[in-house]
Each structure stands twice: as C-alpha cells, then as structure tokens.
Enzyme design. Structure first.
Site, PDB file in Angstrom:
ATOM      1  N   LYS A  98      34.039  43.075  48.240  1.00  0.00           N
ATOM      2  CA  LYS A  98      35.417  43.112  47.735  1.00  0.00           C
ATOM      3  C   LYS A  98      36.060  44.443  48.071  1.00  0.00           C
ATOM      4  O   LYS A  98      35.353  45.405  48.376  1.00  0.00           O
ATOM      5  CB  LYS A  98      35.416  42.905  46.222  1.00  0.00           C
ATOM      6  CG  LYS A  98      34.637  43.980  45.475  1.00  0.00           C
ATOM      7  CD  LYS A  98      34.434  43.614  44.030  1.00  0.00           C
ATOM      8  CE  LYS A  98      33.733  44.710  43.265  1.00  0.00           C
ATOM      9  NZ  LYS A  98      34.466  45.960  43.180  1.00  0.00           N
TER      10      LYS A  98
ATOM     11  N   HIS B 169      35.498  56.377  48.347  1.00  0.00           N
ATOM     12  CA  HIS B 169      34.191  55.884  47.891  1.00  0.00           C
ATOM     13  C   HIS B 169      33.898  54.536  48.536  1.00  0.00           C
ATOM     14  O   HIS B 169      34.814  53.815  48.919  1.00  0.00           O
ATOM     15  CB  HIS B 169      34.171  55.736  46.357  1.00  0.00           C
ATOM     16  CG  HIS B 169      35.111  54.682  45.869  1.00  0.00           C
ATOM     17  ND1 HIS B 169      36.449  54.931  45.645  1.00  0.00           N
ATOM     18  CD2 HIS B 169      34.925  53.365  45.585  1.00  0.00           C
ATOM     19  CE1 HIS B 169      37.039  53.815  45.246  1.00  0.00           C
ATOM     20  NE2 HIS B 169      36.147  52.838  45.201  1.00  0.00           N
TER      21      HIS B 169
ATOM     22  N   HIS C  74      35.227  49.275  51.001  1.00  0.00           N
ATOM     23  CA  HIS C  74      36.583  49.662  51.389  1.00  0.00           C
ATOM     24  C   HIS C  74      36.697  50.167  52.824  1.00  0.00           C
ATOM     25  O   HIS C  74      35.821  50.924  53.277  1.00  0.00           O
ATOM     26  CB  HIS C  74      37.087  50.795  50.480  1.00  0.00           C
ATOM     27  CG  HIS C  74      37.177  50.456  49.029  1.00  0.00           C
ATOM     28  ND1 HIS C  74      37.878  49.377  48.558  1.00  0.00           N
ATOM     29  CD2 HIS C  74      36.675  51.076  47.929  1.00  0.00           C
ATOM     30  CE1 HIS C  74      37.804  49.350  47.236  1.00  0.00           C
ATOM     31  NE2 HIS C  74      37.064  50.356  46.826  1.00  0.00           N
TER      32      HIS C  74
ATOM     33  N   ASP D  87      28.329  46.241  41.727  1.00  0.00           N
ATOM     34  CA  ASP D  87      28.539  47.522  42.419  1.00  0.00           C
ATOM     35  C   ASP D  87      27.484  48.597  42.129  1.00  0.00           C
ATOM     36  O   ASP D  87      27.839  49.755  41.844  1.00  0.00           O
ATOM     37  CB  ASP D  87      29.939  48.079  42.080  1.00  0.00           C
ATOM     38  CG  ASP D  87      31.067  47.139  42.481  1.00  0.00           C
ATOM     39  OD1 ASP D  87      30.777  46.045  42.991  1.00  0.00           O
ATOM     40  OD2 ASP D  87      32.253  47.495  42.271  1.00  0.00           O
TER      41      ASP D  87
ATOM     42  N   HIS E 135      41.851  52.914  52.581  1.00  0.00           N
ATOM     43  CA  HIS E 135      42.193  52.086  51.420  1.00  0.00           C
ATOM     44  C   HIS E 135      43.187  52.814  50.508  1.00  0.00           C
ATOM     45  O   HIS E 135      43.024  53.998  50.218  1.00  0.00           O
ATOM     46  CB  HIS E 135      40.927  51.712  50.630  1.00  0.00           C
ATOM     47  CG  HIS E 135      41.160  50.570  49.703  1.00  0.00           C
ATOM     48  ND1 HIS E 135      41.512  50.756  48.380  1.00  0.00           N
ATOM     49  CD2 HIS E 135      41.144  49.237  49.911  1.00  0.00           C
ATOM     50  CE1 HIS E 135      41.682  49.563  47.816  1.00  0.00           C
ATOM     51  NE2 HIS E 135      41.468  48.627  48.732  1.00  0.00           N
TER      52      HIS E 135
ATOM     53  N   ASP F 258      31.387  46.946  46.446  1.00  0.00           N
ATOM     54  CA  ASP F 258      32.694  47.530  46.732  1.00  0.00           C
ATOM     55  C   ASP F 258      32.638  47.987  48.196  1.00  0.00           C
ATOM     56  O   ASP F 258      31.706  48.704  48.588  1.00  0.00           O
ATOM     57  CB  ASP F 258      32.885  48.730  45.783  1.00  0.00           C
ATOM     58  CG  ASP F 258      34.327  48.980  45.397  1.00  0.00           C
ATOM     59  OD1 ASP F 258      35.118  48.028  45.314  1.00  0.00           O
ATOM     60  OD2 ASP F 258      34.675  50.171  45.159  1.00  0.00           O
TER      61      ASP F 258
ATOM     62  N   CYS G 262      34.882  47.646  37.081  1.00  0.00           N
ATOM     63  CA  CYS G 262      34.478  46.434  37.790  1.00  0.00           C
ATOM     64  C   CYS G 262      33.686  45.457  36.928  1.00  0.00           C
ATOM     65  O   CYS G 262      33.819  44.247  37.095  1.00  0.00           O
ATOM     66  CB  CYS G 262      33.763  46.808  39.076  1.00  0.00           C
ATOM     67  SG  CYS G 262      34.932  47.575  40.242  1.00  0.00           S
TER      68      CYS G 262
END
Ligand code: VGL
Ligand code: ZN
Length: 202
Positions: free
Chosen positions: A106, A81, A48, A8, A52, A46, A151
């Site tokens: 993810k 984010h 989203h 990330d 989310h 990451d 993470c």
C-alpha cells in the site's frame, strides 16, 4: 474463521528506522508466537515511491509532523520512510515469514497516503484485501503490528466497515502517540470492534 493481519512490521518502523515507533521491537517475539495460533496469516507492507506526498521533504517550508491538506484530506507529514526497494521498507529480519500467505502492499500512489491495508485514505482504491479474506472464509480479523494509532487503527476501522469482526491485539502493537491510540481504541470499540490481549490467544 479467523485471520491474523500483521501490519507494517518493517525496519523503518522499528528502533533505528526512519519512522521508529517507540518500543516497536518488543512486539516481535509475541507476533511470532501468535502466528502459530492462526490458520491464516497475512501481512501488509508500506511501500512508497521516493516522491510520495506524505513525505515532508516534498513540501517546501514544511517540517516533519506538520499537517497539510492532500487530496482534500488532512495529512501528517512524515520523514521519508518505507521507500520501495530500500532496507527500511523490508520486513524485520526477526519477523517469522514462513506462515505469511500473502503480502498486501500500500502507499504506492504518490498523491495519497494509505494507512489502512484495505484502502487508501480517500477510499479511492481497494487493495483487494477484503475480497481476499472473504474468499478464504474469514469472519474475524486479529490485528498486530505498527503503528497502533495509524495503520493498525485504520485497518481495523476498514475491517469493521467491510463487515468483519475486528480485534486489535493491544500488546502486539505500539503507538507513535499513546494519546492517539487511546482515542483510536475508543473509536474501534464504539464501532463494534474489540481490544484484546495476546494472553487470550496464546
Ligand atoms: C504508518 C505513518 C506513515 C504506519 C505508515 O504504518 O502506521 N504511519 N506510514
Ligand atoms: Zn507510510
């Protein structure tokens, strides 16, 4: 065989970003140097949707950093984010990408968070990363990136559970909470993982 897993390293986790990790940009030169020492480099991202459920704005009356329950799991609420397609979700322009063979995304399911690059937080769905690495003959995973206590930590934990040797490169990561990272390091060591410094690799 060893692989470098870049967790990330996205604009929102760097200074100026929506969920900036203190000192996060300091790892970039090191991460770029480290990549040259590995035959396989893989990144996670990451990624989203705007709605989310890890975002505080999705919970009326709740604030950022409040803890709620989501899918039966404790969930820290974050500022919006790494929203898919936004600049914040992009990799840092200072991150060299030419050696990154694959990117595992993810956090796409709005109902559950996903700290690890291997599974969502409920271990309901795999990203395929473990099988990908096994398919490449990888036995040892070296982790760098952000954030150390979320993470990076959860990816190292899953790596161990999947039967890999996990090595967190301490100076190539930064934490949201230093206390949280101390606990995380102890847990990784207790699980058979290792905390190393980049000097042992460069
Ligand atoms: C992360 C919080 C929320 C991370 C991702 O990359 O460590 N932390 N989403
Ligand atoms: Zn996230």
């Amino acid at each position: 065989m060893k692989a470098l897993l870049l967790i990330d390293i996205q604009n929102d986790f760097l200074p100026g970003g929506a969920l900036a990790v203190p000192g996060g940009d300091a790892i970039l030169p090191l991460v770029n140097q480290l990549q040259e020492r590995f035959g396989l480099v893989v990144a996670t991202q990451d990624w989203h949707p705007q709605n989310h459920k890890s975002f505080a704005l999705q919970h009326t009356g709740r604030q950022v950093f409040d803890v709620v329950e989501l899918q039966g799991l404790e969930q820290v609420l974050w500022p919006d984010h790494c929203v898919q397609g936004t600049a914040g979700a992009g990799f840092s322009a200072k991150l060299r990408m030419h050696k990154v063979e694959a990117i595992f995304r993810k956090g796409m399911n709005p109902e559950i968070d996903s700290y690890s690059g291997f599974y969502d937080n409920g271990h309901l769905k795999s990203t395929g990363l473990a099988d990908y690495l096994r398919g490449k003959g990888i036995t040892d995973i070296y982790l760098a990136g952000l954030a150390a206590d979320y993470c990076v930590y959860f990816s190292a934990k899953d790596a161990l559970q999947e039967g890999f040797k996990a090595h967190i490169i301490e100076d190539a990561t930064r934490a949201i909470s230093p206390e949280g990272f101390e606990k995380a390091k102890a847990d990784i060591k207790a699980g058979g993982g290792e905390i190393v410094q980049s000097s042992s690799l460069l």
